[in-house]
Scaffold this motif. Structure first.
Motif, PDB file in Angstrom:
ATOM      1  N   ILE A 204       0.863  -1.176   0.000  1.00  0.00           N
ATOM      2  CA  ILE A 204       0.000   0.000   0.000  1.00  0.00           C
ATOM      3  C   ILE A 204       0.903   1.231   0.000  1.00  0.00           C
ATOM      4  O   ILE A 204       1.582   1.515   0.983  1.00  0.00           O
ATOM      5  CB  ILE A 204      -0.935   0.018   1.216  1.00  0.00           C
ATOM      6  N   ILE A 205       0.918   1.954  -1.119  1.00  0.00           N
ATOM      7  CA  ILE A 205       1.766   3.126  -1.259  1.00  0.00           C
ATOM      8  C   ILE A 205       1.018   4.352  -0.732  1.00  0.00           C
ATOM      9  O   ILE A 205      -0.170   4.532  -0.997  1.00  0.00           O
ATOM     10  CB  ILE A 205       2.158   3.338  -2.729  1.00  0.00           C
ATOM     11  N   TYR A 206       1.717   5.204   0.007  1.00  0.00           N
ATOM     12  CA  TYR A 206       1.143   6.444   0.515  1.00  0.00           C
ATOM     13  C   TYR A 206       1.829   7.606  -0.195  1.00  0.00           C
ATOM     14  O   TYR A 206       3.051   7.756  -0.110  1.00  0.00           O
ATOM     15  CB  TYR A 206       1.357   6.561   2.024  1.00  0.00           C
ATOM     16  N   GLY A 207       1.040   8.407  -0.918  1.00  0.00           N
ATOM     17  CA  GLY A 207       1.618   9.513  -1.662  1.00  0.00           C
ATOM     18  C   GLY A 207       0.580  10.220  -2.500  1.00  0.00           C
ATOM     19  O   GLY A 207      -0.569  10.380  -2.089  1.00  0.00           O
ATOM     20  N   SER A 208       0.968  10.605  -3.712  1.00  0.00           N
ATOM     21  CA  SER A 208       0.081  11.299  -4.640  1.00  0.00           C
ATOM     22  C   SER A 208       0.018  10.517  -5.939  1.00  0.00           C
ATOM     23  O   SER A 208       1.044  10.312  -6.602  1.00  0.00           O
ATOM     24  CB  SER A 208       0.602  12.719  -4.907  1.00  0.00           C
ATOM     25  N   GLY A 209      -1.185  10.085  -6.305  1.00  0.00           N
ATOM     26  CA  GLY A 209      -1.344   9.332  -7.544  1.00  0.00           C
ATOM     27  C   GLY A 209      -0.941  10.135  -8.762  1.00  0.00           C
ATOM     28  O   GLY A 209      -0.316   9.613  -9.692  1.00  0.00           O
ATOM     29  N   LYS A 210      -1.267  11.416  -8.763  1.00  0.00           N
ATOM     30  CA  LYS A 210      -0.926  12.289  -9.880  1.00  0.00           C
ATOM     31  C   LYS A 210       0.581  12.350 -10.085  1.00  0.00           C
ATOM     32  O   LYS A 210       1.080  12.184 -11.209  1.00  0.00           O
ATOM     33  CB  LYS A 210      -1.478  13.690  -9.628  1.00  0.00           C
ATOM     34  N   HIS A 211       1.316  12.574  -9.018  1.00  0.00           N
ATOM     35  CA  HIS A 211       2.758  12.729  -9.139  1.00  0.00           C
ATOM     36  C   HIS A 211       3.458  11.399  -9.382  1.00  0.00           C
ATOM     37  O   HIS A 211       4.455  11.339 -10.103  1.00  0.00           O
ATOM     38  CB  HIS A 211       3.311  13.409  -7.884  1.00  0.00           C
ATOM     39  N   LEU A 212       2.926  10.330  -8.798  1.00  0.00           N
ATOM     40  CA  LEU A 212       3.527   9.018  -9.041  1.00  0.00           C
ATOM     41  C   LEU A 212       3.320   8.596 -10.494  1.00  0.00           C
ATOM     42  O   LEU A 212       4.212   8.010 -11.115  1.00  0.00           O
ATOM     43  CB  LEU A 212       2.941   7.967  -8.098  1.00  0.00           C
ATOM     44  N   SER A 213       2.153   8.919 -11.055  1.00  0.00           N
ATOM     45  CA  SER A 213       1.891   8.613 -12.469  1.00  0.00           C
ATOM     46  C   SER A 213       2.863   9.364 -13.373  1.00  0.00           C
ATOM     47  O   SER A 213       3.397   8.806 -14.344  1.00  0.00           O
ATOM     48  CB  SER A 213       0.452   8.986 -12.833  1.00  0.00           C
ATOM     49  N   LYS A 214       3.101  10.621 -13.044  1.00  0.00           N
ATOM     50  CA  LYS A 214       4.043  11.420 -13.818  1.00  0.00           C
ATOM     51  C   LYS A 214       5.447  10.869 -13.684  1.00  0.00           C
ATOM     52  O   LYS A 214       6.199  10.789 -14.668  1.00  0.00           O
ATOM     53  CB  LYS A 214       3.993  12.869 -13.329  1.00  0.00           C
TER      54      LYS A 214
ATOM     55  N   GLU B 168      -2.805  17.142   0.326  1.00  0.00           N
ATOM     56  CA  GLU B 168      -3.771  18.233   0.407  1.00  0.00           C
ATOM     57  C   GLU B 168      -2.991  19.536   0.401  1.00  0.00           C
ATOM     58  O   GLU B 168      -2.318  19.872   1.373  1.00  0.00           O
ATOM     59  CB  GLU B 168      -4.613  18.118   1.681  1.00  0.00           C
ATOM     60  N   GLY B 169      -3.058  20.266  -0.685  1.00  0.00           N
ATOM     61  CA  GLY B 169      -2.303  21.501  -0.799  1.00  0.00           C
ATOM     62  C   GLY B 169      -2.376  22.043  -2.212  1.00  0.00           C
ATOM     63  O   GLY B 169      -3.084  21.498  -3.073  1.00  0.00           O
ATOM     64  N   PRO B 170      -1.643  23.098  -2.484  1.00  0.00           N
ATOM     65  CA  PRO B 170      -1.667  23.700  -3.818  1.00  0.00           C
ATOM     66  C   PRO B 170      -1.070  22.764  -4.861  1.00  0.00           C
ATOM     67  O   PRO B 170      -0.159  21.986  -4.564  1.00  0.00           O
ATOM     68  CB  PRO B 170      -0.804  24.962  -3.649  1.00  0.00           C
ATOM     69  N   ASN B 171      -1.592  22.838  -6.078  1.00  0.00           N
ATOM     70  CA  ASN B 171      -1.053  22.019  -7.160  1.00  0.00           C
ATOM     71  C   ASN B 171       0.397  22.391  -7.436  1.00  0.00           C
ATOM     72  O   ASN B 171       0.779  23.565  -7.368  1.00  0.00           O
ATOM     73  CB  ASN B 171      -1.879  22.217  -8.437  1.00  0.00           C
ATOM     74  N   PHE B 172       1.192  21.397  -7.726  1.00  0.00           N
ATOM     75  CA  PHE B 172       2.574  21.656  -8.109  1.00  0.00           C
ATOM     76  C   PHE B 172       3.035  20.575  -9.075  1.00  0.00           C
ATOM     77  O   PHE B 172       2.519  19.457  -9.064  1.00  0.00           O
ATOM     78  CB  PHE B 172       3.497  21.730  -6.890  1.00  0.00           C
ATOM     79  N   GLU B 173       3.982  20.914  -9.903  1.00  0.00           N
ATOM     80  CA  GLU B 173       4.471  19.988 -10.916  1.00  0.00           C
ATOM     81  C   GLU B 173       5.691  19.232 -10.406  1.00  0.00           C
ATOM     82  O   GLU B 173       6.442  19.710  -9.540  1.00  0.00           O
ATOM     83  CB  GLU B 173       4.846  20.739 -12.200  1.00  0.00           C
TER      84      GLU B 173
ATOM     85  N   GLU C  43       6.549  22.221  -1.662  1.00  0.00           N
ATOM     86  CA  GLU C  43       5.328  21.421  -1.817  1.00  0.00           C
ATOM     87  C   GLU C  43       5.635  19.920  -1.754  1.00  0.00           C
ATOM     88  O   GLU C  43       4.846  19.130  -1.241  1.00  0.00           O
ATOM     89  CB  GLU C  43       4.634  21.751  -3.135  1.00  0.00           C
ATOM     90  N   ALA C  44       6.782  19.533  -2.315  1.00  0.00           N
ATOM     91  CA  ALA C  44       7.180  18.126  -2.270  1.00  0.00           C
ATOM     92  C   ALA C  44       7.430  17.687  -0.835  1.00  0.00           C
ATOM     93  O   ALA C  44       7.106  16.554  -0.452  1.00  0.00           O
ATOM     94  CB  ALA C  44       8.426  17.903  -3.128  1.00  0.00           C
ATOM     95  N   GLY C  45       7.993  18.589  -0.032  1.00  0.00           N
ATOM     96  CA  GLY C  45       8.195  18.287   1.372  1.00  0.00           C
ATOM     97  C   GLY C  45       6.882  18.152   2.116  1.00  0.00           C
ATOM     98  O   GLY C  45       6.724  17.296   2.993  1.00  0.00           O
ATOM     99  N   GLN C  46       5.915  18.978   1.728  1.00  0.00           N
ATOM    100  CA  GLN C  46       4.589  18.905   2.345  1.00  0.00           C
ATOM    101  C   GLN C  46       3.923  17.571   2.013  1.00  0.00           C
ATOM    102  O   GLN C  46       3.314  16.938   2.876  1.00  0.00           O
ATOM    103  CB  GLN C  46       3.726  20.070   1.850  1.00  0.00           C
TER     104      GLN C  46
END
Length: 360
Positions: free
Chosen positions: A40-50, A83-88, A97-100
């Motif tokens: 079970i991975i904990y993170g961001s699906g959007k960023h992991l997909s990228k 949960e926070g502002p979008n970032f690339e 943001e990556a630290g958050q």
């Protein structure tokens, strides 16, 4: 113990711009992990997909879930935590943001570990600089987890197939090390190490080596008194109680002559004294284990390596071993608990012996 049960292993992505996601992808891709655990991975699906797109892992798929109850044991699961502002994604760069994101993933995974929703936690490396904030004001994972579990003392325990090494002092400046080396601090770490070797690694009578603090272990007091006045008395006291504890040893000769191979574990006095030889001997296979928690937590023994991020050059060996270690330690704990609960107490043994004598 149910042989069909697969432990749920939480894996935090760490700093998304470092090599954490890469070594996770490679570790899960190369090994049939789903036959050993439910990842079970904990993170961001959007960023992991990228991230996986950047590295060409187009066939690697994960299953997004809201909580661990929805985890599919035959798939790679992901809990969205950000949960926070979008970032690339900006591989190789330190971003606030990556630290958050790294902290939010760690916080959610830790809560699930405490609640029993996962059986063990594997943490990918974070950047301590950009993770700091109101809720994370710690030198690293170890201190954060100790605080989260309400534990005063834990042991930073570096383990590999051949070497297990713990430290009395962790992430503190060198000038503070001497102030924290005392009989109480050494005894606490020895107790944690012994308990972990028994419960987590199945070594019932562990043999432990203790390193000195000063060059040449003080050279009979010429280069420092800590060995004669603090370390040696502690070691002798434990040995007088039947423990196989030895030292203090000079660090350079101890590792140069491979004395470490004669022991189940080694206790160093401070961070670099222990981690330098450990990483030289087991950099690609070493695991950082936090002993003393009620939950199981492991981590690869390397950092974020921003200079390697996005180059598809990161070695997943330490991450793979961290996952395997988490599974093994969890199973060893369960087995030890079952053996302990089923064990016959000395009082019961005496009653049985007495009853048999009366029958005969």
């Amino acid at each position: 113990m149910d042989s069909d049960f697969l432990p749920r292993i939480g894996i935090t992505t760490g700093d998304i711009n470092g090599i954490g996601p890469e070594v996770i992808l490679k570790a899960l891709e190369k090994q049939k992990i789903t036959k050993l655990c439910t990842p079970i991975i904990y993170g961001s699906g959007k960023h992991l997909s990228k991230y996986k797109s950047e590295l060409g892992f187009h066939d690697w798929q994960f299953f997004t879930i809201n909580n661990t109850k929805q985890a599919n044991r035959k798939k790679f699961n992901l809990v969205n935590c950000y949960e926070g502002p979008n970032f690339e994604l900006t591989l190789g760069e330190v971003k606030k943001e990556a630290g958050q994101l790294a902290f939010q993933a760690l916080k959610r995974a830790t809560e699930d570990l405490k609640s029993g929703y996962i059986e063990a936690l594997v943490t990918a490396p974070i950047s301590k600089d950009n993770t700091q904030g109101e809720e994370f004001n710690f030198p690293g994972h170890t201190e954060f987890l100790a605080h989260a579990f309400g534990v005063e003392d834990v042991l930073m325990f570096l383990v590999s197939e051949d070497l297990r090494l713990g430290v009395v002092t962790g992430h503190i400046p060198l000038e503070q090390v001497k102030k924290q080396i005392n009989k109480k601090s050494i005894s606490k770490k020895l107790d944690l190490m012994k308990t972990s070797l028994i419960n987590d690694f199945g070594i019932q009578k562990p043999k432990i080596a203790v390193l000195g603090l000063n060059p040449h272990a003080g050279e009979n007091g010429m280069l420092g008194k800590e060995e004669e006045e603090i370390i040696e008395p502690v070691v002798n006291e434990y040995r007088s109680k039947g423990n196989l504890f030895f030292g203090p040893f000079p660090t350079d000769g101890f590792f140069a002559t491979q004395q470490w191979k004669q022991y189940d574990a080694v206790l160093a006095m401070y961070h670099d004294q222990g981690l330098t030889p450990f990483k030289m001997l087991a950099f690609d296979s070493g695991v950082n284990y936090t002993a003393g928690l009620t939950g199981v937590r492991t981590s690869p023994d390397h950092g974020t390596a921003f200079d390697l991020a996005g180059k598809n050059e990161a070695n997943p060996g330490s991450m793979m071993q961290a996952i395997f270690a988490a599974i093994d330690i969890y199973k060893n704990r369960r087995l030890n608990e079952e053996l302990t609960s089923n064990a016959i107490s000395p009082v019961e043994i005496k009653k049985i012996i007495k009853a048999n004598k009366e029958k005969n």
